[in-house]
Design a protein around this motif. Structure first.
Motif, PDB file in Angstrom:
ATOM      1  N   THR A 133      -7.891  61.616 -10.043  1.00  0.00           N
ATOM      2  CA  THR A 133      -7.668  62.615  -8.964  1.00  0.00           C
ATOM      3  C   THR A 133      -6.714  64.881  -9.646  1.00  0.00           C
ATOM      4  O   THR A 133      -5.561  64.213  -9.959  1.00  0.00           O
ATOM      5  CB  THR A 133      -6.620  62.157  -7.821  1.00  0.00           C
ATOM      6  N   PHE A 134      -7.290  65.591  -8.742  1.00  0.00           N
ATOM      7  CA  PHE A 134      -6.682  66.147  -9.015  1.00  0.00           C
ATOM      8  C   PHE A 134      -6.368  66.518  -7.459  1.00  0.00           C
ATOM      9  O   PHE A 134      -7.057  66.476  -6.549  1.00  0.00           O
ATOM     10  CB  PHE A 134      -8.321  67.129  -8.850  1.00  0.00           C
ATOM     11  N   MET A 135      -4.971  67.120  -7.174  1.00  0.00           N
ATOM     12  CA  MET A 135      -4.232  67.472  -6.265  1.00  0.00           C
ATOM     13  C   MET A 135      -3.243  68.708  -7.055  1.00  0.00           C
ATOM     14  O   MET A 135      -2.982  69.142  -7.598  1.00  0.00           O
ATOM     15  CB  MET A 135      -3.347  65.833  -6.339  1.00  0.00           C
ATOM     16  N   ASP A 136      -3.498  68.818  -5.087  1.00  0.00           N
ATOM     17  CA  ASP A 136      -2.689  70.425  -4.536  1.00  0.00           C
ATOM     18  C   ASP A 136      -1.215  69.995  -3.644  1.00  0.00           C
ATOM     19  O   ASP A 136      -1.960  70.242  -2.912  1.00  0.00           O
ATOM     20  CB  ASP A 136      -3.517  71.626  -4.817  1.00  0.00           C
ATOM     21  N   VAL A 137      -0.353  70.465  -3.455  1.00  0.00           N
ATOM     22  CA  VAL A 137       0.399  70.151  -2.572  1.00  0.00           C
ATOM     23  C   VAL A 137       0.924  71.504  -1.885  1.00  0.00           C
ATOM     24  O   VAL A 137       0.881  72.599  -2.237  1.00  0.00           O
ATOM     25  CB  VAL A 137       2.127  69.477  -3.602  1.00  0.00           C
ATOM     26  N   LYS A 138       0.675  70.890  -0.730  1.00  0.00           N
ATOM     27  CA  LYS A 138       0.833  72.360   0.638  1.00  0.00           C
ATOM     28  C   LYS A 138       2.307  72.000   1.503  1.00  0.00           C
ATOM     29  O   LYS A 138       1.868  70.463   1.703  1.00  0.00           O
ATOM     30  CB  LYS A 138      -0.779  72.598   1.409  1.00  0.00           C
ATOM     31  N   THR A 139       2.170  72.693   1.870  1.00  0.00           N
ATOM     32  CA  THR A 139       3.331  72.261   2.965  1.00  0.00           C
ATOM     33  C   THR A 139       3.369  73.276   3.558  1.00  0.00           C
ATOM     34  O   THR A 139       2.610  74.054   3.967  1.00  0.00           O
ATOM     35  CB  THR A 139       4.684  72.774   2.593  1.00  0.00           C
ATOM     36  N   ALA A 142       0.210  76.212   4.716  1.00  0.00           N
ATOM     37  CA  ALA A 142      -0.455  76.724   3.537  1.00  0.00           C
ATOM     38  C   ALA A 142      -1.568  76.231   3.554  1.00  0.00           C
ATOM     39  O   ALA A 142      -2.297  75.610   3.462  1.00  0.00           O
ATOM     40  CB  ALA A 142       0.203  76.116   2.330  1.00  0.00           C
ATOM     41  N   THR A 143      -2.664  76.868   3.038  1.00  0.00           N
ATOM     42  CA  THR A 143      -3.844  76.582   2.088  1.00  0.00           C
ATOM     43  C   THR A 143      -3.917  77.203   1.176  1.00  0.00           C
ATOM     44  O   THR A 143      -3.135  77.894  -0.230  1.00  0.00           O
ATOM     45  CB  THR A 143      -4.940  77.675   3.331  1.00  0.00           C
ATOM     46  N   LEU A 144      -4.885  76.272   0.361  1.00  0.00           N
ATOM     47  CA  LEU A 144      -5.679  76.710  -1.197  1.00  0.00           C
ATOM     48  C   LEU A 144      -5.940  77.824  -1.329  1.00  0.00           C
ATOM     49  O   LEU A 144      -6.629  78.919  -0.437  1.00  0.00           O
ATOM     50  CB  LEU A 144      -6.491  76.274  -1.626  1.00  0.00           C
ATOM     51  N   ASN A 145      -4.956  78.615  -2.298  1.00  0.00           N
ATOM     52  CA  ASN A 145      -5.991  80.235  -2.891  1.00  0.00           C
ATOM     53  C   ASN A 145      -7.195  80.317  -3.664  1.00  0.00           C
ATOM     54  O   ASN A 145      -7.742  79.215  -3.825  1.00  0.00           O
ATOM     55  CB  ASN A 145      -4.394  80.513  -3.663  1.00  0.00           C
ATOM     56  N   LYS A 146      -7.942  80.924  -3.966  1.00  0.00           N
ATOM     57  CA  LYS A 146      -8.838  81.221  -4.763  1.00  0.00           C
ATOM     58  C   LYS A 146      -9.085  80.506  -5.539  1.00  0.00           C
ATOM     59  O   LYS A 146     -10.260  79.347  -5.745  1.00  0.00           O
ATOM     60  CB  LYS A 146      -9.145  83.410  -4.975  1.00  0.00           C
ATOM     61  N   GLN A 150     -11.577  77.368  -6.406  1.00  0.00           N
ATOM     62  CA  GLN A 150     -13.022  77.454  -6.973  1.00  0.00           C
ATOM     63  C   GLN A 150     -12.212  75.660  -7.757  1.00  0.00           C
ATOM     64  O   GLN A 150     -14.005  75.232  -8.233  1.00  0.00           O
ATOM     65  CB  GLN A 150     -13.015  78.252  -8.272  1.00  0.00           C
ATOM     66  N   VAL A 151     -11.677  75.616  -7.904  1.00  0.00           N
ATOM     67  CA  VAL A 151     -11.228  74.234  -8.817  1.00  0.00           C
ATOM     68  C   VAL A 151     -12.265  73.011  -7.854  1.00  0.00           C
ATOM     69  O   VAL A 151     -13.032  72.125  -7.660  1.00  0.00           O
ATOM     70  CB  VAL A 151      -9.957  73.993  -9.192  1.00  0.00           C
ATOM     71  N   ARG A 152     -11.695  73.193  -6.463  1.00  0.00           N
ATOM     72  CA  ARG A 152     -11.744  72.356  -5.653  1.00  0.00           C
ATOM     73  C   ARG A 152     -13.839  71.813  -5.703  1.00  0.00           C
ATOM     74  O   ARG A 152     -14.033  71.382  -5.292  1.00  0.00           O
ATOM     75  CB  ARG A 152     -11.317  72.272  -4.488  1.00  0.00           C
ATOM     76  N   ASP A 153     -14.321  73.606  -5.085  1.00  0.00           N
ATOM     77  CA  ASP A 153     -15.717  73.491  -5.472  1.00  0.00           C
ATOM     78  C   ASP A 153     -16.333  73.098  -6.575  1.00  0.00           C
ATOM     79  O   ASP A 153     -17.334  72.973  -6.488  1.00  0.00           O
ATOM     80  CB  ASP A 153     -16.024  74.309  -5.063  1.00  0.00           C
ATOM     81  N   GLU A 156     -16.096  68.979  -6.332  1.00  0.00           N
ATOM     82  CA  GLU A 156     -17.107  68.564  -5.413  1.00  0.00           C
ATOM     83  C   GLU A 156     -18.301  69.036  -6.055  1.00  0.00           C
ATOM     84  O   GLU A 156     -18.933  67.745  -5.523  1.00  0.00           O
ATOM     85  CB  GLU A 156     -16.944  69.188  -3.838  1.00  0.00           C
ATOM     86  N   ASP A 157     -19.254  69.964  -6.481  1.00  0.00           N
ATOM     87  CA  ASP A 157     -20.139  69.626  -7.160  1.00  0.00           C
ATOM     88  C   ASP A 157     -19.973  69.298  -8.102  1.00  0.00           C
ATOM     89  O   ASP A 157     -21.734  69.649  -8.709  1.00  0.00           O
ATOM     90  CB  ASP A 157     -20.225  71.402  -7.178  1.00  0.00           C
ATOM     91  N   ASN A 158     -19.167  68.360  -9.112  1.00  0.00           N
ATOM     92  CA  ASN A 158     -19.948  67.527  -9.726  1.00  0.00           C
ATOM     93  C   ASN A 158     -19.856  68.124 -11.081  1.00  0.00           C
ATOM     94  O   ASN A 158     -20.777  67.805 -11.467  1.00  0.00           O
ATOM     95  CB  ASN A 158     -20.928  66.103  -9.097  1.00  0.00           C
ATOM     96  N   ASN A 159     -19.421  69.181 -11.325  1.00  0.00           N
ATOM     97  CA  ASN A 159     -18.952  70.232 -12.402  1.00  0.00           C
ATOM     98  C   ASN A 159     -18.355  70.040 -13.078  1.00  0.00           C
ATOM     99  O   ASN A 159     -17.141  71.217 -13.336  1.00  0.00           O
ATOM    100  CB  ASN A 159     -19.968  71.792 -11.771  1.00  0.00           C
ATOM    101  N   VAL A 160     -18.165  68.944 -13.563  1.00  0.00           N
ATOM    102  CA  VAL A 160     -17.205  68.846 -14.339  1.00  0.00           C
ATOM    103  C   VAL A 160     -18.096  68.199 -14.976  1.00  0.00           C
ATOM    104  O   VAL A 160     -18.705  67.280 -15.166  1.00  0.00           O
ATOM    105  CB  VAL A 160     -16.305  67.503 -13.294  1.00  0.00           C
ATOM    106  N   LYS A 161     -16.363  68.613 -16.704  1.00  0.00           N
ATOM    107  CA  LYS A 161     -18.084  67.580 -17.626  1.00  0.00           C
ATOM    108  C   LYS A 161     -16.572  67.054 -18.906  1.00  0.00           C
ATOM    109  O   LYS A 161     -15.158  67.425 -18.721  1.00  0.00           O
ATOM    110  CB  LYS A 161     -18.680  68.665 -18.604  1.00  0.00           C
ATOM    111  N   TRP A 162     -16.854  66.535 -19.979  1.00  0.00           N
ATOM    112  CA  TRP A 162     -16.112  66.102 -20.440  1.00  0.00           C
ATOM    113  C   TRP A 162     -16.257  66.819 -21.865  1.00  0.00           C
ATOM    114  O   TRP A 162     -17.896  66.433 -22.656  1.00  0.00           O
ATOM    115  CB  TRP A 162     -15.889  64.358 -21.365  1.00  0.00           C
ATOM    116  N   GLU A 163     -15.077  66.796 -22.887  1.00  0.00           N
ATOM    117  CA  GLU A 163     -15.830  67.001 -24.157  1.00  0.00           C
ATOM    118  C   GLU A 163     -14.163  66.640 -25.268  1.00  0.00           C
ATOM    119  O   GLU A 163     -13.375  66.575 -25.081  1.00  0.00           O
ATOM    120  CB  GLU A 163     -15.439  68.986 -24.361  1.00  0.00           C
ATOM    121  N   SER A 164     -14.900  66.252 -26.431  1.00  0.00           N
ATOM    122  CA  SER A 164     -14.022  66.255 -27.333  1.00  0.00           C
ATOM    123  C   SER A 164     -14.084  66.640 -28.442  1.00  0.00           C
ATOM    124  O   SER A 164     -15.629  67.789 -29.096  1.00  0.00           O
ATOM    125  CB  SER A 164     -14.859  64.673 -28.284  1.00  0.00           C
TER     126      SER A 164
END
Length: 165
Positions: A133-139, A142-146, A150-153, A156-164
């Motif tokens: 889980t990628f997490m950001d804490v807001k109080t 507050a909203t996400l910055n740019k 981009q990280v969230r998107d 959510e777009d499954n644009n995540v990969k693994w590299e060794s």
């Protein structure tokens, strides 16, 4: 050799009043005969119509100045409140895993700070990662910055990969 020409202002105004010159209004751009304009020597008393306009403009200037001061106060207050909220948020995100109501295993959490606060490797403390889980804490509001958006998107777009390496 310089030649200075001194004109009597009164005779200049009389001359302009009798002229067939055309002027353009600086506000609306309409043209009008200069002979119809209210011309006067500003060193003396203003004609009644000009004095009314002068007072109107002074009143408007005072109102605008007061409005500007109020906007400046609001901007300063907003900036100060934002700075305080950001500071509190940075403290909260660091101590959040130690909070009694934090329902994640602190040993599964990895604090990043930027661009997001943490990554939670659910189950890593038990040698079995079930999810990440990628997490950001807001109080407050507050909203996400740019960059956080981009990280969230990307996630959510499954644009995540693994590299060794």
């Amino acid at each position: 050799m310089k030649i200075l020409l001194f004109l009597d202002v009164s005779s200049l105004i009389q001359s302009l009043n009798k002229s067939k010159l055309i002027a353009e209004c600086p506000d609306c751009g309409d043209e009008f005969p200069l002979s119809k304009a209210l011309l006067f020597d500003g060193r003396g008393e203003f004609p009644d119509k000009a004095e009314e306009k002068r007072k109107e403009l002074l009143k408007e200037l005072k109102e605008r100045s007061a409005d500007l001061l109020e906007r400046q106060k609001r901007a300063t207050t907003k900036s100060e409140n934002t700075a305080i909220a950001v500071g509190i948020g940075k403290i909260v995100e660091k101590i959040l895993p130690a909070h009694k109501n934090f329902d994640l295993v602190p040993a599964d959490c990895r604090f990043l700070a930027e661009p997001i606060d943490m990554i939670v490797f659910d189950g890593v403390s038990k040698n079995k990662v079930d999810k990440i889980t990628f997490m950001d804490v807001k109080t407050g509001s507050a909203t996400l910055n740019k960059h956080q958006r981009q990280v969230r998107d990307a996630i959510e777009d499954n644009n995540v990969k693994w590299e060794s390496y």
